[in-house]
Design a protein around this motif. Structure first.
Motif, PDB file in Angstrom:
ATOM      1  N   LEU A 171      16.892 -18.723  15.130  1.00 50.79           N
ATOM      2  CA  LEU A 171      17.745 -19.704  15.783  1.00 50.79           C
ATOM      3  C   LEU A 171      16.817 -20.705  16.459  1.00 50.79           C
ATOM      4  O   LEU A 171      16.028 -20.335  17.337  1.00 50.79           O
ATOM      5  CB  LEU A 171      18.658 -19.019  16.803  1.00 50.79           C
ATOM      6  CG  LEU A 171      19.784 -19.832  17.392  1.00 50.79           C
ATOM      7  CD1 LEU A 171      20.695 -20.422  16.325  1.00 50.79           C
ATOM      8  CD2 LEU A 171      20.593 -18.971  18.357  1.00 50.79           C
ATOM      9  N   ASP A 172      16.865 -21.945  15.987  1.00 47.95           N
ATOM     10  CA  ASP A 172      15.946 -22.989  16.465  1.00 47.95           C
ATOM     11  C   ASP A 172      14.493 -22.521  16.400  1.00 47.95           C
ATOM     12  O   ASP A 172      13.702 -22.766  17.304  1.00 47.95           O
ATOM     13  CB  ASP A 172      16.313 -23.429  17.884  1.00 47.95           C
ATOM     14  CG  ASP A 172      17.688 -24.075  17.935  1.00 47.95           C
ATOM     15  OD1 ASP A 172      18.036 -24.813  16.981  1.00 47.95           O
ATOM     16  OD2 ASP A 172      18.422 -23.826  18.910  1.00 47.95           O
ATOM     17  N   GLY A 173      14.150 -21.817  15.319  1.00 46.78           N
ATOM     18  CA  GLY A 173      12.784 -21.378  15.079  1.00 46.78           C
ATOM     19  C   GLY A 173      12.416 -20.042  15.691  1.00 46.78           C
ATOM     20  O   GLY A 173      11.374 -19.478  15.364  1.00 46.78           O
ATOM     21  N   THR A 174      13.239 -19.513  16.588  1.00 44.65           N
ATOM     22  CA  THR A 174      12.927 -18.248  17.267  1.00 44.65           C
ATOM     23  C   THR A 174      13.546 -17.081  16.512  1.00 44.65           C
ATOM     24  O   THR A 174      14.727 -17.109  16.168  1.00 44.65           O
ATOM     25  CB  THR A 174      13.474 -18.268  18.714  1.00 44.65           C
ATOM     26  OG1 THR A 174      12.880 -19.355  19.411  1.00 44.65           O
ATOM     27  CG2 THR A 174      13.168 -16.972  19.438  1.00 44.65           C
ATOM     28  N   LEU A 175      12.755 -16.050  16.285  1.00 47.82           N
ATOM     29  CA  LEU A 175      13.230 -14.829  15.647  1.00 47.82           C
ATOM     30  C   LEU A 175      14.196 -14.124  16.601  1.00 47.82           C
ATOM     31  O   LEU A 175      13.812 -13.743  17.712  1.00 47.82           O
ATOM     32  CB  LEU A 175      12.045 -13.911  15.318  1.00 47.82           C
ATOM     33  CG  LEU A 175      12.352 -12.539  14.734  1.00 47.82           C
ATOM     34  CD1 LEU A 175      13.089 -12.659  13.413  1.00 47.82           C
ATOM     35  CD2 LEU A 175      11.065 -11.749  14.567  1.00 47.82           C
ATOM     36  N   VAL A 176      15.463 -13.966  16.178  1.00 48.13           N
ATOM     37  CA  VAL A 176      16.480 -13.363  17.048  1.00 48.13           C
ATOM     38  C   VAL A 176      17.149 -12.144  16.412  1.00 48.13           C
ATOM     39  O   VAL A 176      17.948 -11.471  17.060  1.00 48.13           O
ATOM     40  CB  VAL A 176      17.568 -14.381  17.470  1.00 48.13           C
ATOM     41  CG1 VAL A 176      16.962 -15.494  18.327  1.00 48.13           C
ATOM     42  CG2 VAL A 176      18.306 -14.943  16.263  1.00 48.13           C
ATOM     43  N   GLY A 177      16.850 -11.856  15.155  1.00 49.46           N
ATOM     44  CA  GLY A 177      17.459 -10.716  14.490  1.00 49.46           C
ATOM     45  C   GLY A 177      17.010 -10.628  13.056  1.00 49.46           C
ATOM     46  O   GLY A 177      16.115 -11.366  12.621  1.00 49.46           O
ATOM     47  N   ALA A 178      17.635  -9.713  12.321  1.00 45.11           N
ATOM     48  CA  ALA A 178      17.285  -9.552  10.912  1.00 45.11           C
ATOM     49  C   ALA A 178      18.433  -8.901  10.167  1.00 45.11           C
ATOM     50  O   ALA A 178      19.280  -8.224  10.759  1.00 45.11           O
ATOM     51  CB  ALA A 178      16.022  -8.708  10.751  1.00 45.11           C
ATOM     52  N   VAL A 179      18.433  -9.129   8.874  1.00 51.12           N
ATOM     53  CA  VAL A 179      19.302  -8.404   7.952  1.00 51.12           C
ATOM     54  C   VAL A 179      18.393  -7.724   6.936  1.00 51.12           C
ATOM     55  O   VAL A 179      17.316  -8.232   6.623  1.00 51.12           O
ATOM     56  CB  VAL A 179      20.336  -9.313   7.250  1.00 51.12           C
ATOM     57  CG1 VAL A 179      21.381  -9.794   8.236  1.00 51.12           C
ATOM     58  CG2 VAL A 179      19.684 -10.480   6.544  1.00 51.12           C
ATOM     59  N   ILE A 180      18.848  -6.578   6.478  1.00 45.58           N
ATOM     60  CA  ILE A 180      18.027  -5.796   5.559  1.00 45.58           C
ATOM     61  C   ILE A 180      18.878  -5.229   4.436  1.00 45.58           C
ATOM     62  O   ILE A 180      20.085  -5.054   4.584  1.00 45.58           O
ATOM     63  CB  ILE A 180      17.306  -4.628   6.278  1.00 45.58           C
ATOM     64  CG1 ILE A 180      18.319  -3.699   6.966  1.00 45.58           C
ATOM     65  CG2 ILE A 180      16.273  -5.132   7.253  1.00 45.58           C
ATOM     66  CD1 ILE A 180      17.715  -2.452   7.599  1.00 45.58           C
ATOM     67  N   LEU A 181      18.223  -4.986   3.343  1.00 48.31           N
ATOM     68  CA  LEU A 181      18.746  -4.067   2.346  1.00 48.31           C
ATOM     69  C   LEU A 181      17.891  -2.821   2.518  1.00 48.31           C
ATOM     70  O   LEU A 181      16.741  -2.782   2.082  1.00 48.31           O
ATOM     71  CB  LEU A 181      18.652  -4.634   0.934  1.00 48.31           C
ATOM     72  CG  LEU A 181      19.611  -5.771   0.615  1.00 48.31           C
ATOM     73  CD1 LEU A 181      19.397  -6.281  -0.809  1.00 48.31           C
ATOM     74  CD2 LEU A 181      21.065  -5.366   0.829  1.00 48.31           C
ATOM     75  N   ARG A 182      18.425  -1.855   3.224  1.00 46.86           N
ATOM     76  CA  ARG A 182      17.693  -0.607   3.462  1.00 46.86           C
ATOM     77  C   ARG A 182      17.399   0.084   2.151  1.00 46.86           C
ATOM     78  O   ARG A 182      16.367   0.734   1.988  1.00 46.86           O
ATOM     79  CB  ARG A 182      18.510   0.333   4.347  1.00 46.86           C
ATOM     80  CG  ARG A 182      18.652  -0.145   5.757  1.00 46.86           C
ATOM     81  CD  ARG A 182      19.409   0.836   6.604  1.00 46.86           C
ATOM     82  NE  ARG A 182      18.719   2.120   6.598  1.00 46.86           N
ATOM     83  CZ  ARG A 182      19.264   3.244   7.011  1.00 46.86           C
ATOM     84  NH1 ARG A 182      20.498   3.267   7.443  1.00 46.86           N
ATOM     85  NH2 ARG A 182      18.584   4.369   6.981  1.00 46.86           N
TER      86      ARG A 182
END
Length: 188
Positions: A74-85
């Motif tokens: 968000l605006d260049g800042t890492l705030v989360g992730a999504v994965i394929l476990r």
């Protein structure tokens, strides 16, 4: 930097690589307590070495076509992730997951990012079934599954031992024909 826009709010989905371990650790530290309510990530990513090992494991999964991780920025800042476990292309099955730090909650980021991830898995990799395993107490994650058009298939009673306590797990899923029909209906 190979980013995909998630909308007009400065949110992007981007690769997340082992060389970004320090940034990843800082992100986990910002959300450690919040993320750790239902997700064991903070127990694994306790220092830079742990962050690097986690990201290297996902780099290995991506290289072997068995999983992947993508950063939510968000605006260049890492705030989360999504994965394929789990990504099993020969079987046509995958398991998606996610997390966010508290500052990013309530913006629809996980839903938008996971929608892209599922669409890629179904359309590009030929996955037939995408699962979403979630603690029965994790109402926000269950809400994401619903928004994505998933169906609850099962409750595994007290199947998940987490931090000394047993939790029920729910399994939600969407099948490729359902996914593509809903996508086509939304488009038009």
């Amino acid at each position: 930097m190979f980013a995909t826009s998630l909308g007009d709010d400065g949110a992007e989905l981007c690769p997340l690589q082992p060389w970004q371990a320090e940034e990843f650790l800082a992100h986990v530290d910002r959300g450690r307590e919040f993320i750790g309510r239902f997700n064991g990530l903070p127990d694994v990513v306790e220092d830079v070495a742990g962050a690097r090992a986690f990201l290297e494991a996902y780099a290995g999964k991506e290289a072997s076509d068995t999983g992947l991780i993508r950063a939510i920025r968000l605006d260049g800042t890492l705030v989360g992730a999504v994965i394929l476990r789990r990504l099993d292309v020969p079987q046509g099955a995958a398991e998606a997951g996610c997390w966010l730090e508290p500052a990013a909650v309530g913006r629809g980021l996980v839903t938008r990012a996971t929608r892209l991830l599922i669409d890629w898995a179904v359309r590009e990799r030929g996955v037939h079934r995408v699962e979403w395993w979630v603690s029965a107490g994790n109402a926000p994650s269950i809400a994401v599954a619903r928004r994505l058009g998933m169906r609850k298939e099962a409750v595994l009673r007290e199947s998940y031992l987490y931090r000394g306590e047993r939790h029920d797990e729910e399994i939600w899923s969407v099948l490729a024909p359902e996914w593509t029909a809903a996508s086509e209906a939304a488009a038009g």
